[in-house]
Design an enzyme around this catalytic site. Sequence first.
Site, PDB file in Angstrom:
ATOM      1  N   PRO A   1     -11.096  58.837 -40.737  1.00  0.00           N
ATOM      2  CA  PRO A   1     -10.926  60.272 -40.465  1.00  0.00           C
ATOM      3  C   PRO A   1     -11.202  60.601 -39.000  1.00  0.00           C
ATOM      4  CG  PRO A   1     -12.196  59.923 -42.472  1.00  0.00           C
ATOM      5  CD  PRO A   1     -12.054  58.587 -41.815  1.00  0.00           C
ATOM      6  N   GLU A   2     -10.388  61.479 -38.437  1.00  0.00           N
ATOM      7  CA  GLU A   2     -10.593  61.885 -37.049  1.00  0.00           C
ATOM      8  C   GLU A   2     -11.473  63.128 -37.013  1.00  0.00           C
ATOM      9  OE1 GLU A   2      -7.365  61.309 -34.388  1.00  0.00           O
ATOM     10  OE2 GLU A   2      -6.336  59.924 -35.725  1.00  0.00           O
TER      11      GLU A   2
ATOM     12  N   LYS B   1     -16.981  62.086 -34.748  1.00  0.00           N
ATOM     13  CA  LYS B   1     -16.807  61.600 -36.108  1.00  0.00           C
ATOM     14  C   LYS B   1     -18.131  61.530 -36.870  1.00  0.00           C
ATOM     15  CE  LYS B   1     -12.709  58.959 -34.799  1.00  0.00           C
ATOM     16  NZ  LYS B   1     -11.984  57.676 -34.875  1.00  0.00           N
TER      17      LYS B   1
ATOM     18  N   ARG C   1      -6.773  47.855 -32.615  1.00  0.00           N
ATOM     19  CA  ARG C   1      -6.117  48.975 -33.298  1.00  0.00           C
ATOM     20  C   ARG C   1      -4.626  49.003 -32.930  1.00  0.00           C
ATOM     21  NH1 ARG C   1      -9.493  52.964 -35.149  1.00  0.00           N
ATOM     22  NH2 ARG C   1      -7.627  53.576 -36.315  1.00  0.00           N
TER      23      ARG C   1
END
Length: 265
Positions: A2-3, A52, A255
């Site tokens: 989640p951002e 976050k 990523r």
Amino acid sequence: MPEGHTLHRLARLHQRRFGRAPVRVGSPQGRFTDGAALVDGRVLRKADAWGKHLFHHYEGAKVVHVHLGIYGTFTEFATGDIPDPVGQVRMRMIGTEYGTDLRGPMICEVIEEAEVPDVLARLGPDPLRPDADPSLAWQRISKSRRSIAALLMDQSVLAGAGNIYRSELLFRHGIDPFRPGTSITADEFAQMWADLVALMKIGVRRGKIIVIRPEDDHGAPAYGPGRPRTYVYRRAGEPCRLCGTEVRTAVLEGRNLFWCPGCQS
């Protein structure tokens, strides 16, 4: 993972559901039993977020610090119909009308109020916080030879942005993701920061990441069911929505990165 907008939405929700009242806190899974006992029955004074990270501030200077990581999630239920715990529920909160279960977080711990600044010291400015100082991020970016794509994902540089915002922000500003931070101008950064603030505020308000400008919101569907369209994120091999060049992908510091070689040259 989640951002940042997701954590800010959770902080606002938890403030509405549980704030300024005693909360029952337990750990059906058993891995948070000692921590839960430290705050069980205390009044939740405030819930807030930085990047976050989510913080539940309880009376007595106790703070539950949560980082959802890749798999963490909260699920809500009404106290009139409390379900049996399903799966590995790390933390269960029960208020007057609502309860919530936390599963799979990377971090779920109780810290002292005085320790919160130590957590924040490891983070860059959060675009969603009104007190954010973008100059702190700019100082680190402008002095680094790392790629701008890597720097935008570094939470010690800028807190809250994840892979989607990173890829889409660079596309929206026509910036090659492999440019070193030292090559980014102050004006380019200022424009990206202002755009990221606006985009993340939309994310908080709408509960989803929306990055496509209205005039471009057509053509090929989103990358997944129920997802808003993106320019490049998870569109590798497909034509760019603006120039038709094939969208590319590469692994950068572990990523997946997505970009358009035509628009971001």
